[in-house]
Design a protein around this motif. Structure first.
Motif, PDB file in Angstrom:
ATOM      1  N   LEU A   1       1.145  -1.092  -0.202  1.00 30.85           N
ATOM      2  CA  LEU A   1       0.133  -0.274  -0.011  1.00 30.85           C
ATOM      3  C   LEU A   1       0.805   1.256  -0.100  1.00 30.85           C
ATOM      4  O   LEU A   1       1.849   1.465   0.640  1.00 30.85           O
ATOM      5  CB  LEU A   1      -0.811   0.096   1.323  1.00 30.85           C
ATOM      6  N   PRO A   2       0.541   2.212  -0.773  1.00 34.85           N
ATOM      7  CA  PRO A   2       1.381   3.411  -0.985  1.00 34.85           C
ATOM      8  C   PRO A   2       1.348   4.198   0.246  1.00 34.85           C
ATOM      9  O   PRO A   2       0.266   4.207   1.061  1.00 34.85           O
ATOM     10  CB  PRO A   2       0.774   4.225  -2.284  1.00 34.85           C
ATOM     11  N   VAL A   3       2.394   4.926   0.635  1.00 37.00           N
ATOM     12  CA  VAL A   3       2.700   5.900   1.930  1.00 37.00           C
ATOM     13  C   VAL A   3       2.279   7.235   1.386  1.00 37.00           C
ATOM     14  O   VAL A   3       3.036   7.926   0.235  1.00 37.00           O
ATOM     15  CB  VAL A   3       4.025   5.940   2.433  1.00 37.00           C
ATOM     16  N   LEU A   4       1.316   7.687   1.904  1.00 38.15           N
ATOM     17  CA  LEU A   4       0.932   9.397   1.367  1.00 38.15           C
ATOM     18  C   LEU A   4       1.832  10.185   2.366  1.00 38.15           C
ATOM     19  O   LEU A   4       2.142   9.921   3.461  1.00 38.15           O
ATOM     20  CB  LEU A   4      -0.249   9.511   1.838  1.00 38.15           C
ATOM     21  N   ALA A   5       2.417  11.338   1.726  1.00 43.52           N
ATOM     22  CA  ALA A   5       3.231  12.154   2.611  1.00 43.52           C
ATOM     23  C   ALA A   5       2.287  13.233   3.259  1.00 43.52           C
ATOM     24  O   ALA A   5       0.816  13.214   2.960  1.00 43.52           O
ATOM     25  CB  ALA A   5       3.846  13.255   1.747  1.00 43.52           C
TER      26      ALA A   5
END
Length: 493
Positions: free
Chosen positions: A484-488
């Motif tokens: 799952l992508p990491v959001l800033a």
């Protein structure tokens, strides 16, 4: 461990409803499921039995969720219950029993023992059930509290639980709330947030599509469904965020007024009255609002002495006495009953200053003295010629005088009724007898237990129709998907 965390973008986003619906939906599939909430802050509680057979206290919402899961309620389902006694301190119930107090300042530290107990309870439940559906508290993006969190992402990290975040679209700003919830979390927490549920949507579902598509594209996480607005949907409440009452559509409805005490507890005691046709159940905090009450209810409170002082400061004490002396029926439940007596004393400082000795409203011949030990009891008997049952949760020891007659473990003097039993009005025969005695009403045939079961089934039907239950069950069993992508900025946890 197989389980799922139902978190919320805000308080009152619908976590309890989604958790309840999933518990019943999973149970319908033959899954051995249990509800869980590591820490609940609520003055609405219920008595169940612990593993040692002793009565124990848990949050009302988890008790109802256990019914939805078709399992017996137990303390492990809500190991930490905080009961606010004021603006800055809460009484702690740990695994069903009193365990001192916690101050607001302790929320950032000093709660390690509560976290350990909560995690042990979760592990115990998970070892005895196929799936545990855990309800979060507040929002997981309370980044000021993340270091000590054990009910949201702290729990998810402990048990490697995948999480779904529920957002209330009726409040507005739901897309920002859902995206921002993920974005404020640290990378390890974000890795467990698998997706979203949108709650309380009204209108054309097609208009929502572009926003849902964008949310999925921007976060790399799926939306598991959109629950519609359902105006007739309500459950035993967890807190006092919404004390709107229950209004009848019948002309000439009789008015039941419940005094809205600042520290009101177990106000679900009047839920059954709200289902009765021809009754308006309203909550009020001004003397003028009591003037036309056909039946007045003085409910439970977590702070009898403080709320009695509040009554007097607002002139509500005089309005209550005038109502009773005018011959209209008055019901005091637990703390409300204690207020109706001659005196309330607190020699050991259980609720307030040690040695407090305050005059009650003097409508019942009874005296309350607070003791350090809490009474927890499931009670049964008869009243008004009907079988009755309820539960007791109180520090007050009530001594009756010679006046009055027995009533549900309390006393009746003419049109004034006092009881320590919560939940008694949920009994259909007792409620019918009480309304016949006080308002001259014939039995309505309303069944409260059946109505609660219908509400649970309705919630489950909505969940089955509008959420991808199969995908959520698979998520609970397999864990959050990898990558799952990491959001800033990903700053907390």
């Amino acid at each position: 461990m197989a389980g799922l965390l139902v978190a919320g973008a805000t308080s009152d986003a619908g976590k309890s409803v989604v958790t309840t619906g999933l518990c019943r939906a999973f149970a319908r599939r033959g899954v051995a499921v249990a509800p869980f909430k590591a820490q609940n802050m609520s003055n609405n509680s219920m008595v169940c039995h612990g593993p040692d057979g002793r009565p124990a206290e848990i949050g009302r919402a988890q008790w109802v969720q256990a019914l939805a899961a078709r399992v017996v309620p137990e303390p492990a389902m809500n190991p930490v219950l905080l009961k606010p006694g004021g603006d800055r301190r809460s009484h702690v119930v740990l695994m069903g029993h009193p365990a001192g107090e916690v101050a607001a300042a302790d929320f950032a530290s000093g709660r390690r023992h509560l976290a350990d107990a909560a995690h042990r309870a979760f592990d115990d439940l998970a070892g005895r059930h196929e799936v545990v559906v855990a309800e979060g508290a507040g929002s997981p993006a309370e980044i000021n509290l993340r270091a000590s969190d054990y009910v949201n992402m702290g729990l998810a990290r402990h048990a490697a639980l995948p999480a779904v975040v529920v957002g209330d679209i009726d409040r507005g700003g739901v897309f920002a709330a859902l995206y921002g919830t993920v974005g404020l979390l640290g990378a390890a927490d974000q890795a467990l947030v698998a997706g979203f549920v949108v709650n309380r949507f009204r209108g054309d579902r097609g208009l929502l599509g572009p926003g849902l598509d964008a949310l999925e594209r921007l976060t790399g996480r799926r939306v598991f469904g959109v629950l519609p607005w359902a105006p007739g949907l309500w459950l035993d409440s967890e807190d006092a965020l919404d004390l709107s009452g229950r209004r009848s559509a019948d002309e000439g409805a009789r008015r039941v007024v419940v005094v809205r005490l600042p520290r009101i507890s177990n106000f679900t005691d009047v839920d059954a009255l709200g289902l009765e046709p021809g009754l308006d159940v309203v909550f009020a905090s001004q003397p003028r609002d009591l003037a036309d009450a056909d039946l007045l209810v003085l409910p439970g409170t977590r702070a009898t002495l403080a709320d009695l002082a509040w009554l007097r400061a607002r002139g509500l004490d005089r309005a209550v006495v005038e109502h009773a002396r005018g011959g209209k029926p008055l019901l005091g439940i637990c703390g409300g009953y204690q207020m109706l007596g001659r005196r309330v004393t607190d020699p050991h400082g259980v609720e307030g200053p040690a040695g407090a000795d305050v005059a009650g409203l003097g409508l019942l011949d009874a005296h309350t003295e607070f003791a350090a030990a809490k009474t927890l009891r499931l009670s049964a008997g008869t009243a008004l010629g009907a079988p009755a049952s309820g539960y007791e949760i109180h520090h007050g020891r009530v001594t009756r005088g010679s006046g009055g007659e027995d009533f549900l473990g309390g006393v009746r003097a003419g049109n004034v009724f006092g009881t320590l039993w919560h939940g008694a009005l949920e009994g259909d025969e007792l409620r019918s007898a009480f309304l016949a005695e006080t308002l001259g009403r014939a039995p309505s045939g309303v069944g409260f237990g059946a109505a609660r079961e219908r509400r649970i089934e309705l919630i489950a039907d909505l969940v089955e129709e509008h959420l991808d239950v199969g995908a959520l069950l698979s998520l609970a069993r397999r864990g959050a998907p990898a990558g799952l992508p990491v959001l800033a900025p990903g700053g907390a946890g």
